[in-house]
Design a protein around this motif. Structure first.
Motif, mmCIF file in Angstrom:
data_model
loop_
_atom_site.group_PDB
_atom_site.id
_atom_site.type_symbol
_atom_site.label_atom_id
_atom_site.label_comp_id
_atom_site.label_asym_id
_atom_site.label_seq_id
_atom_site.Cartn_x
_atom_site.Cartn_y
_atom_site.Cartn_z
ATOM 1 N N GLN A 66 7.797 -8.268 10.103
ATOM 2 C CA GLN A 66 6.385 -8.051 10.411
ATOM 3 C C GLN A 66 5.628 -7.881 9.098
ATOM 4 O O GLN A 66 6.008 -7.061 8.256
ATOM 5 N N ILE A 67 4.572 -8.659 8.932
ATOM 6 C CA ILE A 67 3.739 -8.585 7.734
ATOM 7 C C ILE A 67 2.521 -7.740 8.087
ATOM 8 O O ILE A 67 1.747 -8.096 8.977
ATOM 9 N N ARG A 68 2.380 -6.614 7.401
ATOM 10 C CA ARG A 68 1.361 -5.617 7.741
ATOM 11 C C ARG A 68 0.462 -5.330 6.548
ATOM 12 O O ARG A 68 0.867 -5.498 5.398
ATOM 13 N N PRO A 69 -0.740 -4.808 6.822
ATOM 14 C CA PRO A 69 -1.633 -4.440 5.723
ATOM 15 C C PRO A 69 -1.080 -3.260 4.927
ATOM 16 O O PRO A 69 -0.289 -2.475 5.434
ATOM 17 N N ARG A 70 -1.526 -3.158 3.698
ATOM 18 C CA ARG A 70 -1.278 -1.948 2.902
ATOM 19 C C ARG A 70 -2.453 -1.013 3.135
ATOM 20 O O ARG A 70 -3.609 -1.411 2.997
ATOM 21 N N SER A 71 -2.165 0.223 3.465
ATOM 22 C CA SER A 71 -3.220 1.169 3.835
ATOM 23 C C SER A 71 -4.200 1.412 2.699
ATOM 24 O O SER A 71 -5.404 1.553 2.930
ATOM 25 N N GLY A 72 -3.729 1.468 1.470
ATOM 26 C CA GLY A 72 -4.617 1.698 0.335
ATOM 27 C C GLY A 72 -5.612 0.571 0.131
ATOM 28 O O GLY A 72 -6.794 0.813 -0.144
ATOM 29 N N LEU A 73 -5.170 -0.678 0.277
ATOM 30 C CA LEU A 73 -6.095 -1.813 0.155
ATOM 31 C C LEU A 73 -7.131 -1.791 1.265
ATOM 32 O O LEU A 73 -8.302 -2.101 1.053
ATOM 33 N N ALA A 74 -6.692 -1.424 2.472
ATOM 34 C CA ALA A 74 -7.624 -1.368 3.605
ATOM 35 C C ALA A 74 -8.666 -0.278 3.398
ATOM 36 O O ALA A 74 -9.866 -0.509 3.572
ATOM 37 N N LEU A 75 -8.218 0.911 3.017
ATOM 38 C CA LEU A 75 -9.136 2.040 2.850
ATOM 39 C C LEU A 75 -10.079 1.857 1.673
ATOM 40 O O LEU A 75 -11.295 2.026 1.798
ATOM 41 N N HIS B 295 -10.661 -0.932 -0.299
ATOM 42 C CA HIS B 295 -11.300 -2.222 -0.574
ATOM 43 C C HIS B 295 -11.642 -3.040 0.666
ATOM 44 O O HIS B 295 -12.222 -4.120 0.532
ATOM 45 N N GLY B 296 -11.252 -2.603 1.854
ATOM 46 C CA GLY B 296 -11.540 -3.370 3.066
ATOM 47 C C GLY B 296 -10.704 -4.637 3.182
ATOM 48 O O GLY B 296 -11.081 -5.572 3.888
ATOM 49 N N ILE B 297 -9.553 -4.666 2.518
ATOM 50 C CA ILE B 297 -8.676 -5.838 2.538
ATOM 51 C C ILE B 297 -7.563 -5.587 3.553
ATOM 52 O O ILE B 297 -6.880 -4.564 3.503
ATOM 53 N N THR B 298 -7.369 -6.539 4.458
ATOM 54 C CA THR B 298 -6.343 -6.373 5.479
ATOM 55 C C THR B 298 -5.670 -7.706 5.784
ATOM 56 O O THR B 298 -6.134 -8.760 5.345
ATOM 57 N N VAL B 299 -4.595 -7.635 6.536
ATOM 58 C CA VAL B 299 -3.892 -8.839 6.987
ATOM 59 C C VAL B 299 -4.578 -9.283 8.269
ATOM 60 O O VAL B 299 -4.650 -8.517 9.239
ATOM 61 N N LEU B 300 -5.091 -10.505 8.287
ATOM 62 C CA LEU B 300 -5.921 -10.970 9.397
ATOM 63 C C LEU B 300 -5.147 -11.060 10.709
ATOM 64 O O LEU B 300 -5.648 -10.653 11.744
ATOM 65 N N ASN B 301 -3.950 -11.561 10.697
ATOM 66 C CA ASN B 301 -3.165 -11.697 11.929
ATOM 67 C C ASN B 301 -2.138 -10.572 12.008
ATOM 68 O O ASN B 301 -0.954 -10.798 12.188
ATOM 69 N N SER B 302 -2.609 -9.363 11.890
ATOM 70 C CA SER B 302 -1.718 -8.211 11.739
ATOM 71 C C SER B 302 -1.178 -7.704 13.061
ATOM 72 O O SER B 302 -1.946 -7.494 13.988
ATOM 73 N N PRO B 303 0.123 -7.475 13.179
ATOM 74 C CA PRO B 303 1.087 -7.888 12.163
ATOM 75 C C PRO B 303 1.451 -9.352 12.319
ATOM 76 O O PRO B 303 1.624 -9.839 13.439
ATOM 77 N N GLY B 304 1.567 -10.020 11.201
ATOM 78 C CA GLY B 304 2.086 -11.381 11.220
ATOM 79 C C GLY B 304 3.585 -11.321 11.475
ATOM 80 O O GLY B 304 4.236 -10.344 11.111
ATOM 81 N N GLU C 114 -0.014 -8.472 -7.709
ATOM 82 C CA GLU C 114 -0.598 -7.373 -6.934
ATOM 83 C C GLU C 114 0.144 -7.202 -5.615
ATOM 84 O O GLU C 114 0.503 -8.175 -4.955
ATOM 85 N N ARG C 115 0.366 -5.951 -5.240
ATOM 86 C CA ARG C 115 0.987 -5.653 -3.948
ATOM 87 C C ARG C 115 -0.061 -5.874 -2.864
ATOM 88 O O ARG C 115 -1.052 -5.151 -2.810
ATOM 89 N N ILE C 116 0.148 -6.880 -2.023
ATOM 90 C CA ILE C 116 -0.893 -7.320 -1.090
ATOM 91 C C ILE C 116 -0.601 -6.982 0.366
ATOM 92 O O ILE C 116 -1.507 -7.020 1.203
ATOM 93 N N ALA C 117 0.636 -6.694 0.701
ATOM 94 C CA ALA C 117 1.000 -6.408 2.091
ATOM 95 C C ALA C 117 2.355 -5.725 2.087
ATOM 96 O O ALA C 117 3.004 -5.609 1.038
ATOM 97 N N GLN C 118 2.772 -5.280 3.254
ATOM 98 C CA GLN C 118 4.123 -4.760 3.371
ATOM 99 C C GLN C 118 4.858 -5.525 4.469
ATOM 100 O O GLN C 118 4.242 -6.058 5.384
ATOM 101 N N MET C 119 6.155 -5.581 4.329
ATOM 102 C CA MET C 119 6.992 -6.297 5.285
ATOM 103 C C MET C 119 7.989 -5.313 5.886
ATOM 104 O O MET C 119 8.703 -4.627 5.155
ATOM 105 N N VAL C 120 8.007 -5.255 7.217
ATOM 106 C CA VAL C 120 8.944 -4.415 7.946
ATOM 107 C C VAL C 120 9.856 -5.329 8.748
ATOM 108 O O VAL C 120 9.377 -6.173 9.515
ATOM 109 N N VAL C 121 11.156 -5.180 8.577
ATOM 110 C CA VAL C 121 12.130 -5.952 9.356
ATOM 111 C C VAL C 121 12.517 -5.125 10.566
ATOM 112 O O VAL C 121 12.859 -3.944 10.441
#
Length: 145
Positions: free
Chosen positions: A60-69, A71-80, A108-115
């Motif tokens: 699962q490709i998920r947003p990083r909370s720090g980028l979201a909080l 900078h407003g940057i998120t993974v559009l199809n979350s979770p991918g 840059e760390r742009i997302a996180q991946m959870v298996v």
């Protein structure tokens, strides 16, 4: 611990857990040049990584909370979802929900991946479902307080 085969065609280090109890690993942008993400713009960011997940697992490709909080940057199809039979490059679809430009830099760390494990199901067509206390109560049915 599950072993996952990985090919790194990029120039970033392999994903790693930040702490011993982290659920996800950070994915890094693998870029030749900076990408400017304008407000409401989306961009498919390469990671250089190709993985072979065991059957019964997904990534699962998920947003990083720090980028979201911050900078407003998120993974559009979350979770991918990365399926176990996919062998292409793991890509991250980022969107800028802020009102200012955001620069994505190489590494840059742009997302996180959870298996995670998953199950496939067989659907059984029936005329009715069993009754529950909730019933058909959907969005907002319990109120806001």
């Amino acid at each position: 611990m599950i072993q996952i085969n990985i090919i790194n065609k990029g120039h970033q280090p392999l994903p790693a857990y930040a702490t011993p109890q982290s659920a996800g690993v950070d994915l890094r942008a693998n870029l030749d040049a900076d990408v400017v993400l304008k407000p409401m713009q989306r961009h498919l960011v390469p990671t250089g990584l190709h993985i072979a997940l065991p059957v019964g697992f997904e990534a699962q490709i998920r947003p990083r909370s720090g980028l979201a909080l911050k900078h407003g940057i998120t993974v559009l199809n979350s979770p991918g979802t990365v399926d176990s039979d996919y062998r292409g490059e793991v890509m991250v679809l980022l969107v800028n929900l802020s009102d200012t430009d955001f620069v994505i830099r190489d590494g840059e760390r742009i997302a996180q991946m959870v298996v995670a494990r998953h199950e496939q199901v067989a659907f059984h067509l029936v005329a009715s479902l069993d009754e529950t206390e909730r019933g058909e109560g959907g969005y907002g049915h319990t109120g806001v307080k």
